[in-house]
Design an enzyme around this catalytic site. Sequence first.
Site, PDB file in Angstrom:
ATOM      1  N   ASP A 111       0.843  -1.187   0.000  1.00  0.00           N
ATOM      2  CA  ASP A 111       0.000   0.000   0.000  1.00  0.00           C
ATOM      3  C   ASP A 111       0.882   1.242   0.000  1.00  0.00           C
ATOM      4  O   ASP A 111       2.007   1.218   0.530  1.00  0.00           O
ATOM      5  CB  ASP A 111      -0.899   0.032   1.242  1.00  0.00           C
ATOM      6  CG  ASP A 111      -1.989  -1.024   1.197  1.00  0.00           C
ATOM      7  OD1 ASP A 111      -2.253  -1.545   0.098  1.00  0.00           O
ATOM      8  OD2 ASP A 111      -2.564  -1.326   2.257  1.00  0.00           O
ATOM      9  N   ARG A 112       0.362   2.315  -0.550  1.00  0.00           N
ATOM     10  CA  ARG A 112       1.133   3.560  -0.638  1.00  0.00           C
ATOM     11  C   ARG A 112       1.737   3.961   0.715  1.00  0.00           C
ATOM     12  O   ARG A 112       2.903   4.347   0.799  1.00  0.00           O
ATOM     13  CB  ARG A 112       0.232   4.686  -1.153  1.00  0.00           C
ATOM     14  CG  ARG A 112       0.974   6.002  -1.335  1.00  0.00           C
ATOM     15  CD  ARG A 112       0.076   7.061  -1.954  1.00  0.00           C
ATOM     16  NE  ARG A 112       0.881   8.115  -2.538  1.00  0.00           N
ATOM     17  CZ  ARG A 112       0.524   8.839  -3.588  1.00  0.00           C
ATOM     18  NH1 ARG A 112      -0.625   8.611  -4.191  1.00  0.00           N
ATOM     19  NH2 ARG A 112       1.308   9.782  -4.073  1.00  0.00           N
TER      20      ARG A 112
END
Length: 338
Positions: free
Chosen positions: A146-147
């Site tokens: 995930d970012r």
Amino acid sequence: MQEIKITENQAGQRFDKFLFKYFKEATSGFIYKMLRKKNIVLNGKKSDGKEKLNVGDSIKIFMADDTILKFRGEIKLDIVKPIDLDIVYEDDNILIINKPSGMLSQKAEASDVSVNEYIISYLVSTNKLSEEQLKTFKPGVCNRLDRNTSGLIIAGKSLKGLQTMSKMFKERTMDKYYFALVNGKIENKINIKGYLKKDEKTNKVTIYKKEQKDSQLVETEYEPVLANNRITLLKVKLITGRTHQIRAHLSSVGHPLIGDYKYGNKKINDIYKRQYGIKDQMLHSRLTVFPKFTGDCDNLSGKEFTATLPDDFIKVLSNEFKNSNVVNDFIKEKQIKK
């Protein structure tokens, strides 16, 4: 006439697949016609395009230069400005980096800059890959985070590395461990199972105890590394790997990640935001352990790689667990890396 010599990054693929990439503006019909008429030959012989390319193979193209340029099209290589990557390991085939929170693993929009673009920029700027080679092969990441999750990202530098690592991730033959800072005290090692269902509209998942329509079985194992009455640093092993699995699974058992506003407790997150400046979920891909194996990239057989903890982890741990030998070891590890 133009001649192309096949390199390692181009080998291993079918001849026609290579030609489709090389002549990106040409139709498949045109390419097969050129093969039939021997305007394109492989190692001096007529080809049907099904051959597997090997290092050193010679491709000769008997066309006018302007025709070649026309069907190749204008290949734009948008190479971003290099940045300092935290490189954990590198060889001829793979690159392992410690991704910072906030960086995309792969593009979500055309204008995005992700780990992929930074890796290409690094390889070009250090003369490990040429812009000409990029026209027929692009390195890429083999796993996603995930970012706002930090930690280990593995990329294939060569076709061999990309194919081998992608296969290992798909078959889940390597072990991946995360560090997570969660709310509440956890004292024992626990294995939990559930059924994860994703809402595509909200990009949010829900964990159920019983199987639901379109749900997927998830399994997560975790054990405490440090714990007090407020928070616990967990070592989490992904048995399965689904979207937001760790975040949603831990939240479902009453131990949401600190800083996770999607699945966590806003009131608690706001406290840590004010006190420590925490803005992202406290989740870090800490350790990857390769199995023993033979074949391509077997120099990685049995090895393990660790990503040092981000500054925000160190800040929270240093204050929550003062004079802890474990935390001091994390700090020393980071100092040695620098």
